[in-house]
Design a protein around this motif. Structure first.
Motif, PDB file in Angstrom:
ATOM      1  N   GLY A 130       0.777  -1.220   0.000  1.00 19.89           N
ATOM      2  CA  GLY A 130       0.000   0.000   0.000  1.00 19.89           C
ATOM      3  C   GLY A 130       0.813   1.275   0.000  1.00 19.89           C
ATOM      4  N   ALA A 173       0.152   4.200  -2.851  1.00 23.42           N
ATOM      5  CA  ALA A 173      -0.259   5.550  -2.473  1.00 23.42           C
ATOM      6  C   ALA A 173       0.469   6.640  -3.245  1.00 23.42           C
ATOM      7  N   LEU A 218      -1.067  -4.256   3.138  1.00 25.05           N
ATOM      8  CA  LEU A 218      -1.920  -3.068   3.067  1.00 25.05           C
ATOM      9  C   LEU A 218      -1.173  -1.785   3.436  1.00 25.05           C
ATOM     10  N   TYR A 245      -1.312   0.924   5.231  1.00 23.96           N
ATOM     11  CA  TYR A 245      -2.020   2.188   5.045  1.00 23.96           C
ATOM     12  C   TYR A 245      -1.284   3.315   5.765  1.00 23.96           C
ATOM     13  N   TRP A 275      -1.849   9.082   1.674  1.00 27.48           N
ATOM     14  CA  TRP A 275      -3.129   9.075   0.958  1.00 27.48           C
ATOM     15  C   TRP A 275      -3.810  10.433   1.020  1.00 27.48           C
ATOM     16  N   GLN A 323      -8.897   8.748   2.571  1.00 27.39           N
ATOM     17  CA  GLN A 323      -9.283   7.363   2.785  1.00 27.39           C
ATOM     18  C   GLN A 323     -10.248   6.821   1.727  1.00 27.39           C
ATOM     19  N   ALA A 382      -8.154   5.762  -1.128  1.00 27.20           N
ATOM     20  CA  ALA A 382      -7.337   4.612  -0.738  1.00 27.20           C
ATOM     21  C   ALA A 382      -8.153   3.329  -0.799  1.00 27.20           C
ATOM     22  N   GLN A 383      -9.347   3.360  -0.251  1.00 30.52           N
ATOM     23  CA  GLN A 383     -10.173   2.156  -0.228  1.00 30.52           C
ATOM     24  C   GLN A 383     -10.584   1.730  -1.627  1.00 30.52           C
ATOM     25  N   ILE A 389      -7.107   0.392  -3.303  1.00 33.54           N
ATOM     26  CA  ILE A 389      -6.616  -0.840  -2.698  1.00 33.54           C
ATOM     27  C   ILE A 389      -7.613  -1.974  -2.890  1.00 33.54           C
ATOM     28  N   ASP A 391      -4.611  -1.348   9.524  1.00 35.40           N
ATOM     29  CA  ASP A 391      -4.516  -1.316   8.065  1.00 35.40           C
ATOM     30  C   ASP A 391      -5.773  -1.893   7.422  1.00 35.40           C
ATOM     31  N   GLN A 422      -8.722   0.605   7.862  1.00 36.43           N
ATOM     32  CA  GLN A 422      -8.599   1.882   7.170  1.00 36.43           C
ATOM     33  C   GLN A 422      -8.450   1.720   5.660  1.00 36.43           C
ATOM     34  N   ALA A 423      -7.708   0.708   5.217  1.00 35.01           N
ATOM     35  CA  ALA A 423      -7.451   0.557   3.786  1.00 35.01           C
ATOM     36  C   ALA A 423      -8.596  -0.121   3.050  1.00 35.01           C
TER      37      ALA A 423
END
Length: 360
Positions: free
Chosen positions: A152, A156, A183, A185, A190, A196, A199-200, A203, A219, A222-223
């Motif tokens: 991750g 990013a 991940l 995060y 990001w 976020q 990112a989501q 990812i 991670d 949040q990810a």
């Protein structure tokens, strides 16, 4: 039904990682605003796993990354070689003023109730310019690669690095290699790309191509945007909550054959409770909880990833694979810098429950 993890038995390279190489400036336990000197560590979350697997576990590894033809880039390339890792680089010239650059990560160690602080200078970063088409995957995988890894942090950096990860994963899948993703995060990184939600979204698309998913409990939440327990409730790690979290992840991503997470209850910058849990082939395994005296926490998760991957690559039973990751990650927190100084014998001793008695 949980997919089966099929690892090629042989290959010219056991492990290839795709990611950014950076230098980390480390003033020790002195905050940067008062620092007068720093140590230089060559790092990068994806690279660290390859370096650990080569240096400690004796595997044949490589890192696909950007490098820059100036003294910092030459330092990085020399340190990569010294760890036993083959560099597969997209080289760039440096203009002498603005770049492109090897990124700098500033990270002290904290002490006691004062946590470590991490910030970055990634202006003009060469790795962020990488994108699809920059590596000849047919040539890389044509020689035989057993495992492909990214993470991750690299995702990013830019839209193009995220796309490159997917390109590399699809090439790895076509060649029969296992694909893993950590991940990792990082909110600060990001924040420059939409935060976020972005990112989501990014990812999530990457994880659709993954066999082995790594990351700590924060991670995952949040990810991937999948809710789970708060770590450290009541001063302990409630393993059952994290097992439930992994089950929810698998509901969203049925392609995953293996998931593993470290569990860390941070009592102070120098005192952690450390454990890990994994789901391998439908079996849940849990590592012991152990109190750690932490010298430098940076790299502990990458240390876990390396030991765990080694266990899987060498056909260890699930519990032993997890213990190797747990043990190596714990050892890495006892060294300065982001990569291992351990031996395989030391890792196996800790995994078996060995104590820190003097060895004469």
């Amino acid at each position: 039904m949980t997919p089966e993890l099929r690892i090629p038995p042989t290959g010219a390279l056991d492990f290839v990682s795709l990611g950014a190489l950076v230098i980390r400036l480390d003033p020790g336990d002195v905050p940067f605003q008062k620092a007068t000197e720093c140590r230089i560590h060559v790092s990068g979350a994806e690279y660290n796993v390859a370096a650990n697997l080569a240096s400690c576990f004796g595997l044949q590894t490589a890192v696909a990354s950007a490098c820059v033809d100036y003294p910092i880039g030459q330092l990085v390339a020399e340190r990569v070689r010294a760890m036993g890792v083959r560099g597969i680089y997209r080289w760039s010239p440096h203009d002498g003023v603005r770049g492109p650059n090897i990124a700098t990560v500033y990270s002290d160690r904290g002490f006691g109730i004062r946590p470590p602080v991490v910030f970055y200078n990634r202006a003009g970063e060469a790795a962020a310019l990488l994108g699809p088409g920059d590596f000849d995957w047919d040539e890389i995988f044509g020689q035989g690669v057993r495992w492909f890894h990214s993470g991750g942090l690299f995702a990013a950096l830019s839209e193009s690095t995220s796309a490159l990860i997917v390109e590399g994963m699809r090439a790895a899948k076509a060649a029969g290699a296992v694909v893993s993703f950590d991940l990792n995060y990082r909110e600060k990184l990001w924040a420059t790309r939409g935060g976020q939600p972005e990112a989501q979204s990014v990812i999530g698309r990457i994880v659709e191509n993954v066999d082995v998913l790594l990351g700590n409990e924060e991670d995952v939440q949040q990810a991937l945007g999948i809710s789970g327990p708060e770590p450290g409730a009541g001063g302990s790690l409630e393993v059952g909550g994290f097992v439930g979290l992994m089950e929810r992840v698998r509901e969203h991503y049925p392609n995953l054959a293996v998931m593993a997470t470290t569990l860390r209850d941070v009592r102070s910058a120098n005192r952690h409770i450390w454990s890990a849990v994994a789901m391998i082939g439908g079996e849940t395994v849990v590592a012991p909880s152990r109190e750690l005296d932490v010298y430098d926490r940076v790299g502990g998760g990458d240390g876990f990833a390396a030991g765990f991957v080694y266990g899987l690559l060498t056909g260890e039973p699930p519990e032993q694979a997890l213990r190797l990751g747990w043990a190596h990650g714990a050892l890495v927190t006892g060294y300065p810098g982001d990569t291992t100084m351990a031996t395989l014998a030391q890792v196996r001793a800790v995994a078996a429950g060995g104590a820190a008695r003097i060895q004469r």
